[in-house]
Write a protein that holds these residues in place. Structure first.
Motif, PDB file in Angstrom:
ATOM      1  N   ALA A   6     -38.488   8.804 -12.541  1.00  0.00           N
ATOM      2  CA  ALA A   6     -39.703   8.000 -12.672  1.00  0.00           C
ATOM      3  C   ALA A   6     -40.928   8.879 -12.856  1.00  0.00           C
ATOM      4  O   ALA A   6     -41.805   8.589 -13.693  1.00  0.00           O
TER       5      ALA A   6
ATOM      6  N   ILE B 264     -38.558   0.549  -8.333  1.00  0.00           N
ATOM      7  CA  ILE B 264     -37.236   1.095  -8.019  1.00  0.00           C
ATOM      8  C   ILE B 264     -36.703   0.336  -6.812  1.00  0.00           C
ATOM      9  O   ILE B 264     -37.251   0.450  -5.716  1.00  0.00           O
TER      10      ILE B 264
ATOM     11  N   ASP C  45     -43.205   3.598 -18.179  1.00  0.00           N
ATOM     12  CA  ASP C  45     -43.420   3.729 -16.740  1.00  0.00           C
ATOM     13  C   ASP C  45     -42.364   2.932 -15.971  1.00  0.00           C
ATOM     14  O   ASP C  45     -42.175   1.742 -16.235  1.00  0.00           O
ATOM     15  N   ILE C  46     -41.682   3.602 -15.052  1.00  0.00           N
ATOM     16  CA  ILE C  46     -40.802   2.905 -14.109  1.00  0.00           C
ATOM     17  C   ILE C  46     -41.690   2.446 -12.956  1.00  0.00           C
ATOM     18  O   ILE C  46     -42.106   3.259 -12.134  1.00  0.00           O
TER      19      ILE C  46
END
Length: 393
Positions: free
Chosen positions: A164, A179, A175-176
């Motif tokens: 990330a 999670i 963009d992560i």
């Protein structure tokens, strides 16, 4: 099935209503080929030919726009199917073939259905700079017994955080943002359902599914000349990555990676998998190099996927959607609103059917992760519901 001649598409006329249904066979959205569109127009003063032109023009124009073209003025197909001095369209796709599927008159309304073979013309596309938001879970480790070397039981969480961070640093628009604090086994029977659920929970369009396939360690024997020294250790790193469009459905990327780096830690040493020391080690650099390669593939796979969100609330003539300034949305931007459902033909093949709401939808107010949208035309919005979809033009 009849082919529409070029001369039937020359005249530009105003269409009253257009409802479009697009079918994209799920063999990879970026390479979807066939689109079907339905246009409607009112027959005025008995002039059926004019109404037929209008319905056909509107349906084809909307199909091209939805397939990835960007309107500069009104419309022009890149291969000359539509020609007019007043029409200009800058399209990233081309129409290889155009067919008339159906033509139905009901009172003063004509409904024309067309089928167009639209394919990408190049890598550049209108959506390539859109913000792409991803959700994922901790990458699952196929053989957790391999984590005992170095005592790194939390490598899955550490790796996902590293991925990330790298995606954020190495790209401008990927963009992560979510999670899930656990690993998930995406059983093939339920993958689509699980992907859509994770996408909805995290308010993201794309879902990243990963498996760490190999973390095994191999050791070279010590030299006969220096038996007191321990031989060099090398550690594998292999993973498989899949990227899904959690809103529109479809697998965009699946790829495996394999690498190996020197494991410089003592065989009995407990390694902190979250530490800078680990990630700056020779092995950590090897994993980072693999991450960088995967990010480039993910970027390419999602580059031309249009930014899509959900309708989150409908109150009177105000429609709230899940795209906002964080997604690059600004006031006065125009959006499509549509419904989507999966259909199955008599051969068991799955298609996604998109039904667009008619009218001009414009952003009246844009916030961080949401916007208010209004219909500037006279279109009816009563049928728009929560969990319908929205995509930036």
């Amino acid at each position: 099935m009849r082919h529409i001649s070029k001369t039937t598409l020359v005249t530009i006329l105003n269409a009253v209503v257009a409802v479009i249904c697009l079918f994209a066979f799920l063999v990879g959205q970026a390479n979807a080929v066939w689109y079907e569109a339905t246009g409607q127009a009112v027959v005025r003063n008995g002039d059926k030919e004019t109404a037929r032109h209008a319905a056909t023009q509107e349906a084809l124009k909307q199909a091209m726009l939805f397939a990835g073209a960007s309107v500069h003025s009104v419309a022009k197909l890149t291969n000359g199917l539509l020609k007019n001095e007043e029409m200009t369209i800058r399209s990233t796709g081309e129409v290889e073939q155009l067919e008339l599927v159906d033509e139905v008159y009901s009172g003063d309304v004509i409904t024309v259905s067309i089928r167009a073979d639209i394919f990408p013309r190049g890598k550049v596309c209108a959506a390539q700079n859109d913000q792409k938001h991803f959700a994922t879970t901790h990458f699952r480790v196929r053989n957790r017994a391999q984590l005992t070397q170095g005592n790194i039981p939390n490598f899955d969480a550490s790796f996902t955080q590293q991925l990330a961070q790298a995606m954020r640093n190495k790209t401008e628009n990927l963009d992560i943002i979510y999670i899930a604090p656990h690993t998930a086994k995406f059983d093939s029977r339920y993958t689509d359902q699980n992907v859509r659920t994770l996408s909805a929970q995290s308010n993201t369009q794309f879902v990243l599914v990963g498996m760490i396939d190999d973390l095994s360690v191999t050791r070279e024997k010590a030299s006969v000349f220096t038996p007191w020294r321990e031989g060099t250790s090398r550690r594998s790193f292999a993973m498989t990555v899949q990227v899904y469009d959690g809103i529109n459905g479809g697998l965009l990327l699946t790829k495996s990676y394999q690498n190996q780096g020197e494991w410089t830690f003592d065989r009995f040493e407990d390694v902190d998998e979250f530490s800078t020391k680990f990630w700056q080690s020779l092995y950590g650099q090897t994993v980072n190099a693999t991450i960088a390669e995967a990010i480039e593939d993910i970027k390419e796979a999602t580059a031309c996927q249009p930014m899509t969100g959900r309708v989150i609330n409908v109150a009177g003539d105000k429609i709230s959607v899940s795209l906002g300034r964080d997604n690059g949305i600004s006031e006065k931007d125009e959006l499509y609103l549509y419904q989507a459902k999966e259909i199955v033909d008599n051969r068991g093949r799955k298609y996604l059917q998109y039904s667009l709401y008619p009218g001009k939808f414009v952003v009246s107010s844009a916030y961080g992760n949401s916007s208010l949208v209004v219909n500037e035309g006279a279109g009816i919005i009563a049928n728009i519901q929560e969990h319908d979809f929205v995509v930036k033009k």
